[in-house]
Design a protein around this motif. Structure first.
Motif, PDB file in Angstrom:
ATOM      1  N   CYS A 265     -25.814 -68.512 -12.828  1.00  0.00           N
ATOM      2  CA  CYS A 265     -26.520 -68.562 -11.542  1.00  0.00           C
ATOM      3  C   CYS A 265     -26.144 -69.794 -10.727  1.00  0.00           C
ATOM      4  O   CYS A 265     -26.662 -69.993  -9.624  1.00  0.00           O
ATOM      5  N   GLY A 266     -25.252 -70.623 -11.243  1.00  0.00           N
ATOM      6  CA  GLY A 266     -24.739 -71.755 -10.476  1.00  0.00           C
ATOM      7  C   GLY A 266     -23.573 -71.333  -9.600  1.00  0.00           C
ATOM      8  O   GLY A 266     -22.936 -72.171  -8.961  1.00  0.00           O
ATOM      9  N   ASP A 267     -23.311 -70.022  -9.594  1.00  0.00           N
ATOM     10  CA  ASP A 267     -22.179 -69.464  -8.860  1.00  0.00           C
ATOM     11  C   ASP A 267     -22.725 -68.337  -7.975  1.00  0.00           C
ATOM     12  O   ASP A 267     -23.644 -67.627  -8.388  1.00  0.00           O
ATOM     13  N   LYS A 268     -22.200 -68.194  -6.766  1.00  0.00           N
ATOM     14  CA  LYS A 268     -22.796 -67.242  -5.809  1.00  0.00           C
ATOM     15  C   LYS A 268     -22.848 -65.819  -6.359  1.00  0.00           C
ATOM     16  O   LYS A 268     -23.879 -65.148  -6.276  1.00  0.00           O
ATOM     17  N   ILE A 269     -21.737 -65.352  -6.904  1.00  0.00           N
ATOM     18  CA  ILE A 269     -21.711 -63.963  -7.390  1.00  0.00           C
ATOM     19  C   ILE A 269     -22.578 -63.825  -8.648  1.00  0.00           C
ATOM     20  O   ILE A 269     -23.274 -62.824  -8.833  1.00  0.00           O
ATOM     21  N   GLY A 270     -22.566 -64.852  -9.499  1.00  0.00           N
ATOM     22  CA  GLY A 270     -23.411 -64.815 -10.697  1.00  0.00           C
ATOM     23  C   GLY A 270     -24.884 -64.714 -10.330  1.00  0.00           C
ATOM     24  O   GLY A 270     -25.656 -63.964 -10.941  1.00  0.00           O
ATOM     25  N   LEU A 271     -25.279 -65.456  -9.304  1.00  0.00           N
ATOM     26  CA  LEU A 271     -26.670 -65.442  -8.842  1.00  0.00           C
ATOM     27  C   LEU A 271     -27.030 -64.063  -8.276  1.00  0.00           C
ATOM     28  O   LEU A 271     -28.109 -63.525  -8.538  1.00  0.00           O
ATOM     29  N   LEU A 272     -26.100 -63.497  -7.537  1.00  0.00           N
ATOM     30  CA  LEU A 272     -26.315 -62.158  -6.980  1.00  0.00           C
ATOM     31  C   LEU A 272     -26.443 -61.135  -8.110  1.00  0.00           C
ATOM     32  O   LEU A 272     -27.351 -60.292  -8.117  1.00  0.00           O
ATOM     33  N   ARG A 273     -25.546 -61.204  -9.094  1.00  0.00           N
ATOM     34  CA  ARG A 273     -25.582 -60.273 -10.229  1.00  0.00           C
ATOM     35  C   ARG A 273     -26.925 -60.383 -10.952  1.00  0.00           C
ATOM     36  O   ARG A 273     -27.521 -59.387 -11.322  1.00  0.00           O
ATOM     37  N   ALA A 274     -27.384 -61.621 -11.165  1.00  0.00           N
ATOM     38  CA  ALA A 274     -28.653 -61.815 -11.878  1.00  0.00           C
ATOM     39  C   ALA A 274     -29.794 -61.169 -11.105  1.00  0.00           C
ATOM     40  O   ALA A 274     -30.642 -60.472 -11.687  1.00  0.00           O
ATOM     41  N   ASN A 275     -29.817 -61.372  -9.794  1.00  0.00           N
ATOM     42  CA  ASN A 275     -30.895 -60.797  -8.980  1.00  0.00           C
ATOM     43  C   ASN A 275     -30.909 -59.276  -9.068  1.00  0.00           C
ATOM     44  O   ASN A 275     -31.961 -58.662  -9.255  1.00  0.00           O
ATOM     45  N   VAL A 276     -29.724 -58.678  -8.943  1.00  0.00           N
ATOM     46  CA  VAL A 276     -29.657 -57.211  -8.953  1.00  0.00           C
ATOM     47  C   VAL A 276     -29.998 -56.687 -10.348  1.00  0.00           C
ATOM     48  O   VAL A 276     -30.855 -55.812 -10.511  1.00  0.00           O
ATOM     49  N   ALA A 277     -29.357 -57.253 -11.372  1.00  0.00           N
ATOM     50  CA  ALA A 277     -29.531 -56.726 -12.733  1.00  0.00           C
ATOM     51  C   ALA A 277     -30.978 -56.880 -13.201  1.00  0.00           C
ATOM     52  O   ALA A 277     -31.557 -55.944 -13.764  1.00  0.00           O
ATOM     53  N   LEU A 278     -31.578 -58.042 -12.944  1.00  0.00           N
ATOM     54  CA  LEU A 278     -32.932 -58.257 -13.464  1.00  0.00           C
ATOM     55  C   LEU A 278     -33.979 -57.516 -12.626  1.00  0.00           C
ATOM     56  O   LEU A 278     -35.012 -57.104 -13.158  1.00  0.00           O
ATOM     57  N   ALA A 279     -33.699 -57.306 -11.342  1.00  0.00           N
ATOM     58  CA  ALA A 279     -34.622 -56.475 -10.538  1.00  0.00           C
ATOM     59  C   ALA A 279     -34.560 -55.029 -11.026  1.00  0.00           C
ATOM     60  O   ALA A 279     -35.597 -54.369 -11.167  1.00  0.00           O
ATOM     61  N   LEU A 280     -33.342 -54.530 -11.327  1.00  0.00           N
ATOM     62  CA  LEU A 280     -33.209 -53.144 -11.794  1.00  0.00           C
ATOM     63  C   LEU A 280     -33.960 -52.934 -13.115  1.00  0.00           C
ATOM     64  O   LEU A 280     -34.458 -51.846 -13.380  1.00  0.00           O
ATOM     65  N   LYS A 281     -34.052 -53.995 -13.930  1.00  0.00           N
ATOM     66  CA  LYS A 281     -34.709 -53.868 -15.239  1.00  0.00           C
ATOM     67  C   LYS A 281     -36.227 -53.981 -15.176  1.00  0.00           C
ATOM     68  O   LYS A 281     -36.902 -53.682 -16.135  1.00  0.00           O
ATOM     69  N   ARG A 282     -36.741 -54.447 -14.031  1.00  0.00           N
ATOM     70  CA  ARG A 282     -38.195 -54.675 -13.944  1.00  0.00           C
ATOM     71  C   ARG A 282     -38.934 -53.344 -13.767  1.00  0.00           C
ATOM     72  O   ARG A 282     -38.642 -52.599 -12.829  1.00  0.00           O
ATOM     73  N   PRO A 283     -39.931 -53.078 -14.623  1.00  0.00           N
ATOM     74  CA  PRO A 283     -40.659 -51.813 -14.484  1.00  0.00           C
ATOM     75  C   PRO A 283     -41.297 -51.660 -13.103  1.00  0.00           C
ATOM     76  O   PRO A 283     -41.291 -50.578 -12.532  1.00  0.00           O
ATOM     77  N   ASP A 284     -41.811 -52.758 -12.535  1.00  0.00           N
ATOM     78  CA  ASP A 284     -42.510 -52.642 -11.243  1.00  0.00           C
ATOM     79  C   ASP A 284     -41.555 -52.531 -10.061  1.00  0.00           C
ATOM     80  O   ASP A 284     -41.871 -51.925  -9.051  1.00  0.00           O
ATOM     81  N   GLY A 286     -37.925 -51.902 -10.437  1.00  0.00           N
ATOM     82  CA  GLY A 286     -36.663 -51.225 -10.750  1.00  0.00           C
ATOM     83  C   GLY A 286     -36.355 -50.018  -9.866  1.00  0.00           C
ATOM     84  O   GLY A 286     -35.280 -49.963  -9.255  1.00  0.00           O
ATOM     85  N   PRO A 287     -37.285 -49.043  -9.753  1.00  0.00           N
ATOM     86  CA  PRO A 287     -36.960 -47.848  -8.960  1.00  0.00           C
ATOM     87  C   PRO A 287     -36.639 -48.191  -7.504  1.00  0.00           C
ATOM     88  O   PRO A 287     -35.652 -47.694  -6.951  1.00  0.00           O
ATOM     89  N   ALA A 288     -37.436 -49.062  -6.884  1.00  0.00           N
ATOM     90  CA  ALA A 288     -37.183 -49.429  -5.475  1.00  0.00           C
ATOM     91  C   ALA A 288     -35.875 -50.216  -5.365  1.00  0.00           C
ATOM     92  O   ALA A 288     -35.112 -50.040  -4.405  1.00  0.00           O
ATOM     93  N   ALA A 289     -35.600 -51.062  -6.357  1.00  0.00           N
ATOM     94  CA  ALA A 289     -34.354 -51.843  -6.315  1.00  0.00           C
ATOM     95  C   ALA A 289     -33.151 -50.910  -6.408  1.00  0.00           C
ATOM     96  O   ALA A 289     -32.162 -51.074  -5.691  1.00  0.00           O
ATOM     97  N   ARG A 290     -33.250 -49.908  -7.293  1.00  0.00           N
ATOM     98  CA  ARG A 290     -32.137 -48.964  -7.448  1.00  0.00           C
ATOM     99  C   ARG A 290     -31.881 -48.226  -6.130  1.00  0.00           C
ATOM    100  O   ARG A 290     -30.745 -48.107  -5.676  1.00  0.00           O
ATOM    101  N   THR A 291     -32.954 -47.748  -5.500  1.00  0.00           N
ATOM    102  CA  THR A 291     -32.814 -47.025  -4.234  1.00  0.00           C
ATOM    103  C   THR A 291     -32.121 -47.923  -3.201  1.00  0.00           C
ATOM    104  O   THR A 291     -31.201 -47.497  -2.493  1.00  0.00           O
ATOM    105  N   ALA A 292     -32.552 -49.179  -3.149  1.00  0.00           N
ATOM    106  CA  ALA A 292     -31.991 -50.101  -2.154  1.00  0.00           C
ATOM    107  C   ALA A 292     -30.508 -50.375  -2.426  1.00  0.00           C
ATOM    108  O   ALA A 292     -29.682 -50.357  -1.505  1.00  0.00           O
TER     109      ALA A 292
END
Ligand code: UTP
Length: 299
Positions: A265-284, A286-292
């Protein structure tokens, strides 16, 4: 392979060092006024994931190595009296629990100034008086590892098995090894490697393996003597890798190839990947993140 160095009870890993004094130039300009460790991944700062991981490994005391402009990290782990009073008055108990849930017990955290960002090795050395004469963990607070068995817990378990210094490693493509500290493995037993050496940022084509040092360590306190020599290495910085390589002349080092997904997360793309991947995994979320995300990719 040599197991448990000492027959007497092995000292528990109770303390962790979290160096947060770096300048975060890879995520500028945002990190000019917000410490990069406080940049959000989904809805909480990077450093909050790291503290959670350390707690899961049994850590009881957290030593932050800070610098100028990093005071907000200390505030994040303290009460915000007005905010909490306001959430309480409005009955926003979920948010109140989220805000309070991350607070340490009084006295569980120490904050030490590095004063000059002379390198990771120098940052760790600044913790010497608080760590004292016991094994301790180091976690780089800009690397999130998402793993069913938290990464530092895996490393502590490897320490309990060997009694030795342990470095977490991950496989990286051969073309990338020049960006990392890289280990030279000797013997392998599953995910555990006995080491014969290590090198920080090897010149292209010279890396001893493709096992890169990934930001989680359990070290024995003798590392402080090696760090105290203040010798500079790659990039003109006092490198932790160089001090570990020196200590290897006296003590065994093992590497643990951990199981888990790594996000730098000290790198721009790494930070972006973390945001997307961990949002997709969140039960609350995840579905909205996937749609977006799918809508963005279709556009
Ligand atoms: P990095 O090199 O990844 O962090 O160091 P940096 O220097 O902040 O980032 P860039 O490369 O300029 O973007 C790894 C960790 O060590 C800490 C950093 O805060 C980071 O968490 N660090 C580094 C220190 O605490 N002190 C230092 O002198 C150097």
């Amino acid at each position: 392979m040599r197991e448990i160095l000492e027959t007497t009870a092995l000292a528990k890993v109770r303390k962790a060092v979290l160096p947060v004094a770096g300048l975060g130039t890879r995520v500028l300009p945002g990190s000019k006024t917000v410490p990069k460790e406080l940049l959000n991944v989904v809805d909480r700062p990077i450093v909050s994931y790291i503290v959670e991981e350390a707690r899961a490994a049994g850590i009881e005391h957290f030593v932050f190595i800070t610098g100028r402009g990093k005071g907000a990290i200390e505030d994040y782990f303290d009460h915000h009296v007005e905010l909490e009073a306001q959430l309480e008055a409005k009955g926003k108990t979920d948010l109140l629990d989220a805000v309070r849930g991350e607070l340490p017990r009084a006295g569980e955290m120490s904050f030490v100034r590095q004063m000059q960002p002379l390198g990771l090795g120098h940052a760790v050395w600044c913790a010497r008086d608080i760590i004292g004469d016991e094994p301790f963990a180091v976690l780089l607070p800009d690397v999130i590892v998402d793993a069913p068995n938290p990464c530092l817990k895996q490393v502590v378990e490897a320490y309990e098995r060997t009694g030795a210094n342990i470095i977490a490693v991950e496989e990286v493509p051969d073309s990338e090894t020049h960006k990392y500290g890289v280990i030279a493995p000797k013997n392998q037993d599953g995910r555990l490697y006995e080491m014969s050496g290590m090198v920080e940022k090897p010149a292209r084509g010279t890396a001893p393996s493709n096992l890169a040092i990934a930001g989680r360590y359990v070290l024995r306190p003798e590392i402080f003597a090696a760090l105290g020599r203040h010798e500079t290495g790659a990039g003109g910085e006092i490198q932790l890798t160089d001090a570990m390589a020196r200590l290897m002349a006296e003590q065994p080092f093992y590497a643990w190839r951990y199981e888990g997904d790594t996000y730098d997360c000290g790198d721009k793309i790494g930070l972006l990947r973390a945001n997307v991947a961990l949002a997709l995994k969140r039960p609350d979320l995840g579905p909205a993140a996937r749609t977006a995300v799918e809508a963005l990719l279709r556009a």
